[in-house]
Scaffold this active site. Structure first.
Site, mmCIF file in Angstrom:
data_model
loop_
_atom_site.group_PDB
_atom_site.id
_atom_site.type_symbol
_atom_site.label_atom_id
_atom_site.label_comp_id
_atom_site.label_asym_id
_atom_site.label_seq_id
_atom_site.Cartn_x
_atom_site.Cartn_y
_atom_site.Cartn_z
ATOM 1 N N HIS A 6 3.351 -1.844 3.031
ATOM 2 C CA HIS A 6 3.243 -0.392 3.227
ATOM 3 C C HIS A 6 1.985 -0.069 4.047
ATOM 4 O O HIS A 6 2.046 0.711 5.002
ATOM 5 C CB HIS A 6 3.205 0.290 1.850
ATOM 6 C CG HIS A 6 2.974 1.774 1.874
ATOM 7 N ND1 HIS A 6 3.871 2.678 1.345
ATOM 8 C CD2 HIS A 6 1.937 2.517 2.350
ATOM 9 C CE1 HIS A 6 3.400 3.910 1.515
ATOM 10 N NE2 HIS A 6 2.216 3.837 2.106
ATOM 11 N N GLU A 7 0.859 -0.699 3.676
ATOM 12 C CA GLU A 7 -0.404 -0.422 4.384
ATOM 13 C C GLU A 7 -0.375 -0.989 5.799
ATOM 14 O O GLU A 7 -0.863 -0.360 6.743
ATOM 15 C CB GLU A 7 -1.602 -0.984 3.608
ATOM 16 C CG GLU A 7 -1.791 -0.418 2.200
ATOM 17 C CD GLU A 7 -1.763 1.101 2.132
ATOM 18 O OE1 GLU A 7 -2.161 1.765 3.108
ATOM 19 O OE2 GLU A 7 -1.322 1.632 1.101
ATOM 20 N N HIS A 43 1.216 1.273 8.134
ATOM 21 C CA HIS A 43 0.340 2.361 8.592
ATOM 22 C C HIS A 43 -0.380 1.982 9.884
ATOM 23 O O HIS A 43 -0.594 2.819 10.765
ATOM 24 C CB HIS A 43 -0.715 2.700 7.531
ATOM 25 C CG HIS A 43 -0.258 3.688 6.499
ATOM 26 N ND1 HIS A 43 0.180 4.956 6.818
ATOM 27 C CD2 HIS A 43 -0.181 3.598 5.149
ATOM 28 C CE1 HIS A 43 0.500 5.607 5.705
ATOM 29 N NE2 HIS A 43 0.298 4.800 4.675
ATOM 30 N N CYS A 62 2.844 7.834 -0.997
ATOM 31 C CA CYS A 62 1.800 7.640 0.006
ATOM 32 C C CYS A 62 0.801 8.788 -0.109
ATOM 33 O O CYS A 62 1.205 9.940 -0.230
ATOM 34 C CB CYS A 62 2.438 7.635 1.398
ATOM 35 S SG CYS A 62 1.259 7.396 2.735
HETATM 36 CO CO CO Z 1 0.723 5.203 2.675
#
Ligand code: CO
Length: 170
Positions: free
Chosen positions: A138-139, A142, A96
């Site tokens: 993953h995004e 966030h 990341c």
């Molecule tokens: Co990330």
């Protein structure tokens, strides 16, 4: 156009839940341009707005991540929702931009169907698999204040965090 600075862990903003985008206006267009430039500068395959300090529900993915012939093919994703995920899982060694140089294997659904708005305010649905499915999840994490190491066992997570914090103190 501008390359923005990346927000690093343990900044509290990374734990915030990002807000829905109500108007896809000039500012959002500018934000998208800046995010693409920033992702390219840091050689990422994805970047969420919150990672440059803007807690809005938007991220970008590099669709060319698995294609060495193409330099960057950015896809802008606004107000995304995962509407289906496969029961089959896949494992990737994830990193990341907000936690530089730390990598760990994370297991996630191998395929997803995602609904999102484009910069032209069009609702789209896309099926993603392999690396792009992992990146999108993953995004999207966030946007909900979740970081990739939250998916690890407590022991592995603490080990990664301690290693990272020790390094940033040097
Ligand atoms: Co990330």
């Amino acid at each position: 156009m501008a390359i923005r600075s990346i927000v690093y862990f343990p900044s509290k903003i990374l734990r915030q839940t990002s807000e829905e985008i109500k108007d896809i206006d000039k500012n959002i267009n500018q934000l998208a341009v800046d995010m693409i430039e920033t992702m390219q500068e840091y050689n990422g395959v994805g970047l969420a707005a919150v990672q440059i300090g803007v807690p809005l529900r938007m991220f970008i993915l590099d669709k060319a991540a698995e294609n060495e012939q193409v330099e960057c093919d950015p896809m802008i994703v606004i107000n995304p929702k995962i509407i289906w995920s496969s029961s089959g899982l896949s494992t990737y060694n994830e990193g990341c931009l907000s936690v530089p140089e730390m990598y760990e294997e994370v297991q996630r659904p191998a395929q997803i169907n995602m609904q999102y708005y484009t910069l032209e305010n069009k609702l789209e649905e896309i099926k993603l698999d392999s690396l792009l499915a992992t990146c999108a999840q993953h995004e999207l994490d966030h946007l909900n204040g979740i970081l990739f190491f939250d998916h690890l066992s407590k022991i592995k997570k603490n080990r990664l965090i301690n290693k990272f914090l020790k390094r940033t103190k040097l």
